[in-house]
Design an enzyme around this catalytic site. Structure first.
Site, PDB file in Angstrom:
ATOM      1  N   TYR A  54       0.829  -1.216   0.000  1.00  0.00           N
ATOM      2  CA  TYR A  54       0.000   0.000   0.000  1.00  0.00           C
ATOM      3  C   TYR A  54       0.864   1.268   0.000  1.00  0.00           C
ATOM      4  CZ  TYR A  54      -3.721  -3.252   1.550  1.00  0.00           C
ATOM      5  OH  TYR A  54      -4.597  -4.302   1.671  1.00  0.00           O
ATOM      6  N   VAL A 193     -17.935  -5.225  -2.293  1.00  0.00           N
ATOM      7  CA  VAL A 193     -18.641  -6.438  -2.731  1.00  0.00           C
ATOM      8  C   VAL A 193     -20.150  -6.330  -2.485  1.00  0.00           C
ATOM      9  CG1 VAL A 193     -16.621  -7.918  -2.335  1.00  0.00           C
ATOM     10  CG2 VAL A 193     -18.372  -7.733  -0.564  1.00  0.00           C
ATOM     11  N   ILE A 228     -12.793  -4.558   8.020  1.00  0.00           N
ATOM     12  CA  ILE A 228     -11.827  -3.454   7.958  1.00  0.00           C
ATOM     13  C   ILE A 228     -12.228  -2.427   6.891  1.00  0.00           C
ATOM     14  CG2 ILE A 228      -9.845  -4.631   8.992  1.00  0.00           C
ATOM     15  CD1 ILE A 228      -8.941  -5.505   6.205  1.00  0.00           C
ATOM     16  N   SER A 231     -12.268   4.318   4.443  1.00  0.00           N
ATOM     17  CA  SER A 231     -12.776   5.564   3.882  1.00  0.00           C
ATOM     18  C   SER A 231     -11.724   6.635   4.092  1.00  0.00           C
ATOM     19  CB  SER A 231     -14.089   6.004   4.535  1.00  0.00           C
ATOM     20  OG  SER A 231     -14.486   7.249   3.952  1.00  0.00           O
ATOM     21  N   ARG A 236     -17.559   9.502   6.955  1.00  0.00           N
ATOM     22  CA  ARG A 236     -17.759   8.065   6.745  1.00  0.00           C
ATOM     23  C   ARG A 236     -16.892   7.242   7.702  1.00  0.00           C
ATOM     24  NH1 ARG A 236     -17.602   7.473   0.185  1.00  0.00           N
ATOM     25  NH2 ARG A 236     -19.767   8.076  -0.240  1.00  0.00           N
ATOM     26  N   ASN A 240     -18.953   4.615   9.716  1.00  0.00           N
ATOM     27  CA  ASN A 240     -18.696   3.181   9.533  1.00  0.00           C
ATOM     28  C   ASN A 240     -18.381   2.520  10.870  1.00  0.00           C
ATOM     29  OD1 ASN A 240     -19.083   3.574   6.798  1.00  0.00           O
ATOM     30  ND2 ASN A 240     -16.895   3.639   6.302  1.00  0.00           N
TER      31      ASN A 240
HETATM   32  N1  LIG Z   1      -5.732  -8.685   1.641  1.00  0.00           N
HETATM   33  C1  LIG Z   1      -6.096  -8.192   0.492  1.00  0.00           C
HETATM   34  O1  LIG Z   1      -5.794  -8.710  -0.594  1.00  0.00           O
HETATM   35  C2  LIG Z   1      -6.950  -6.952   0.489  1.00  0.00           C
HETATM   36  C3  LIG Z   1      -7.589  -6.544  -0.694  1.00  0.00           C
HETATM   37  C4  LIG Z   1      -8.397  -5.416  -0.659  1.00  0.00           C
HETATM   38  C5  LIG Z   1      -8.558  -4.716   0.525  1.00  0.00           C
HETATM   39  N2  LIG Z   1      -7.898  -5.110   1.671  1.00  0.00           N
HETATM   40  C6  LIG Z   1      -8.020  -4.341   2.937  1.00  0.00           C
HETATM   41  O2  LIG Z   1      -9.401  -4.184   3.227  1.00  0.00           O
HETATM   42  C7  LIG Z   1      -9.713  -2.804   3.344  1.00  0.00           C
HETATM   43  C8  LIG Z   1     -11.140  -2.522   2.909  1.00  0.00           C
HETATM   44  O3  LIG Z   1     -11.347  -2.931   1.580  1.00  0.00           O
HETATM   45  P1  LIG Z   1     -11.435  -1.889   0.352  1.00  0.00           P
HETATM   46  O4  LIG Z   1     -10.694  -0.665   0.670  1.00  0.00           O
HETATM   47  O5  LIG Z   1     -11.046  -2.669  -0.842  1.00  0.00           O
HETATM   48  O6  LIG Z   1     -12.980  -1.616   0.204  1.00  0.00           O
HETATM   49  P2  LIG Z   1     -14.198  -1.147   1.127  1.00  0.00           P
HETATM   50  O7  LIG Z   1     -13.747  -0.799   2.496  1.00  0.00           O
HETATM   51  O8  LIG Z   1     -15.234  -2.183   0.937  1.00  0.00           O
HETATM   52  O9  LIG Z   1     -14.710   0.130   0.354  1.00  0.00           O
HETATM   53  C9  LIG Z   1     -13.994   1.301   0.257  1.00  0.00           C
HETATM   54  C10 LIG Z   1     -14.754   2.184  -0.734  1.00  0.00           C
HETATM   55  O10 LIG Z   1     -16.062   2.449  -0.225  1.00  0.00           O
HETATM   56  C11 LIG Z   1     -16.234   3.854  -0.055  1.00  0.00           C
HETATM   57  N3  LIG Z   1     -16.956   4.034   1.214  1.00  0.00           N
HETATM   58  C12 LIG Z   1     -16.473   3.988   2.465  1.00  0.00           C
HETATM   59  N4  LIG Z   1     -17.446   4.169   3.384  1.00  0.00           N
HETATM   60  C13 LIG Z   1     -18.595   4.340   2.695  1.00  0.00           C
HETATM   61  C14 LIG Z   1     -19.934   4.587   3.085  1.00  0.00           C
HETATM   62  N5  LIG Z   1     -20.280   4.672   4.371  1.00  0.00           N
HETATM   63  N6  LIG Z   1     -20.857   4.732   2.104  1.00  0.00           N
HETATM   64  C15 LIG Z   1     -20.512   4.636   0.804  1.00  0.00           C
HETATM   65  N7  LIG Z   1     -19.244   4.385   0.363  1.00  0.00           N
HETATM   66  C16 LIG Z   1     -18.289   4.246   1.306  1.00  0.00           C
HETATM   67  C17 LIG Z   1     -14.837   4.438  -0.014  1.00  0.00           C
HETATM   68  O11 LIG Z   1     -14.812   5.751  -0.525  1.00  0.00           O
HETATM   69  P3  LIG Z   1     -14.247   6.993   0.347  1.00  0.00           P
HETATM   70  O12 LIG Z   1     -12.855   6.645   0.764  1.00  0.00           O
HETATM   71  O13 LIG Z   1     -14.339   8.137  -0.604  1.00  0.00           O
HETATM   72  O14 LIG Z   1     -15.190   7.137   1.513  1.00  0.00           O
HETATM   73  C18 LIG Z   1     -14.076   3.503  -0.954  1.00  0.00           C
HETATM   74  O15 LIG Z   1     -14.302   3.859  -2.294  1.00  0.00           O
HETATM   75  C19 LIG Z   1      -8.644  -2.155   2.461  1.00  0.00           C
HETATM   76  O16 LIG Z   1      -8.554  -0.760   2.677  1.00  0.00           O
HETATM   77  C20 LIG Z   1      -7.430  -2.937   2.861  1.00  0.00           C
HETATM   78  O17 LIG Z   1      -6.955  -2.509   4.118  1.00  0.00           O
HETATM   79  C21 LIG Z   1      -7.118  -6.228   1.658  1.00  0.00           C
END
Ligand SMILES: NC(=O)c1ccc[n+]([C@@H]2O[C@H](COP(=O)([O-])OP(=O)(O)OC[C@H]3O[C@@H](n4cnc5c(N)ncnc54)[C@H](OP(=O)(O)O)[C@@H]3O)[C@@H](O)[C@H]2O)c1
Length: 272
Positions: A54, A193, A228, A231, A236, A240
């Site tokens: 990251y 998802v 996890i 945002s 948010r 969250n």
């Molecule tokens: N191990 C792995 O391979 C792997 C892969 C992917 C992710 N991860 C970890 O998991 C964490 C979470 O997954 P992710 O970042 O992929 O996706 P996520 O947390 O499912 O979604 C993040 C997205 O949702 C938006 N969002 C956040 N809160 C919201 C709300 N209340 N309403 C509407 N939209 C909202 C965010 O935009 P804004 O930022 O503009 O609010 C961002 O675009 C990652 O940050 C990382 O630490 C691990």
């Protein structure tokens, strides 16, 4: 009891407790990470999820350094990129130095190297745990079969498997498979998802005067899954986390489980 942080609820690892709510940091730039991570700590998150890949560990380290929280009050996870196989210890030392900590609470193999379980790599994580540089070790994006291979070859089972997870891909077979092996399920991408406009989620959210994103967080905690959410926006980040305080009824949890495409395929196969 009311507390102003989200250290609880937590899961029990051999090394101590892992808060079920963590703050995701993928796609947060290193330059923004000090401020955004500080906002998350202020909002009460006591668990931060990052990775070498990251490129924001030093920004997160700045937030940890300027926080008044004790080191042991924040659970920090980072991950070994699969292309650093063979340079495990050096990569962890770089992470520790960037994060400004003597140990991480959890170190994960980010993806199976070349799509393989890679027990030799896993042995290095176990060694880092023995040496106290990581309190707990685990994997990410591993199948049950790959986890079994690590156990068979090394005698050590990962404590955690971090996988893509959410109501739409909820799979009871994965839940029970990990449970049987004593592996904690940590979900990632809970919102990506999900369909945040889903009518079932929206109806449950309205019962709790909440947003659907908060219901998704609550659903993870109701099952004992780690979640996890990421945002970069303060409102948010706060909202969250507040999802972790929502208590869903057993009926609501079951209704959300029912959104799973995986479960539906399984049940239609069984009934057909
Ligand atoms: N191990 C792995 O391979 C792997 C892969 C992917 C992710 N991860 C970890 O998991 C964490 C979470 O997954 P992710 O970042 O992929 O996706 P996520 O947390 O499912 O979604 C993040 C997205 O949702 C938006 N969002 C956040 N809160 C919201 C709300 N209340 N309403 C509407 N939209 C909202 C965010 O935009 P804004 O930022 O503009 O609010 C961002 O675009 C990652 O940050 C990382 O630490 C691990």
């Amino acid at each position: 009891m009311t507390t102003n942080d989200y250290a609880e609820p937590a899961a029990e690892l051999t090394s101590g407790r892992m808060p079920l709510l963590g703050f995701g940091t993928w796609q947060i730039r290193n330059s923004a990470a000090p401020e955004v991570t500080a906002q998350a700590l202020e909002a009460g998150y006591r668990h931060i999820d990052t990775a070498t890949a990251y490129h924001n560990e030093s920004g997160i380290g700045k937030a940890l350094a300027s926080s008044t929280l004790a080191r042991e009050a924040v659970f920090v996870t980072t991950k070994l990129p699969p292309d650093r196989a063979g340079q495990e210890r050096r990569t962890l030392e770089e992470s520790l130095s960037k994060l400004g900590v003597d140990y991480v609470d959890l170190w994960l193999v980010h993806w199976p190297p070349n799509g393989k379980a890679a027990p030799r790599v896993w042995e290095q994580l176990v060694k880092a745990r023995q040496d106290g540089l990581a309190k707990a070790v685990g994997v990410s994006n591993y199948s049950l079969r790959q986890i079994d291979e690590l156990t068979e070859v090394t005698g050590s089972t990962p404590e955690v498997n971090q996988i893509r997870w959410g109501p739409s891909i909820y799979d009871p077979a994965v839940v029970s498979g990990l449970q049987q092996r004593g592996v904690l399920l940590e979900g990632y991408s809970p919102f990506k998802v999900s369909n945040l406009s889903d009518p079932t989620l929206a109806s449950i959210a309205s019962q709790h005067d909440a947003a659907t994103a908060q219901v998704i967080v609550a659903w993870h905690l109701a099952h004992g899954f780690v979640v996890i959410p990421k945002s970069s926006r303060r409102e948010r980040i706060v909202a969250n986390a507040a999802g972790a305080r929502i208590q869903l009824s057993a009926e609501e949890v079951a209704a959300i489980d029912g959104l799973s495409r995986v479960a539906r395929v399984g049940s239609s196969r069984r009934s057909g």
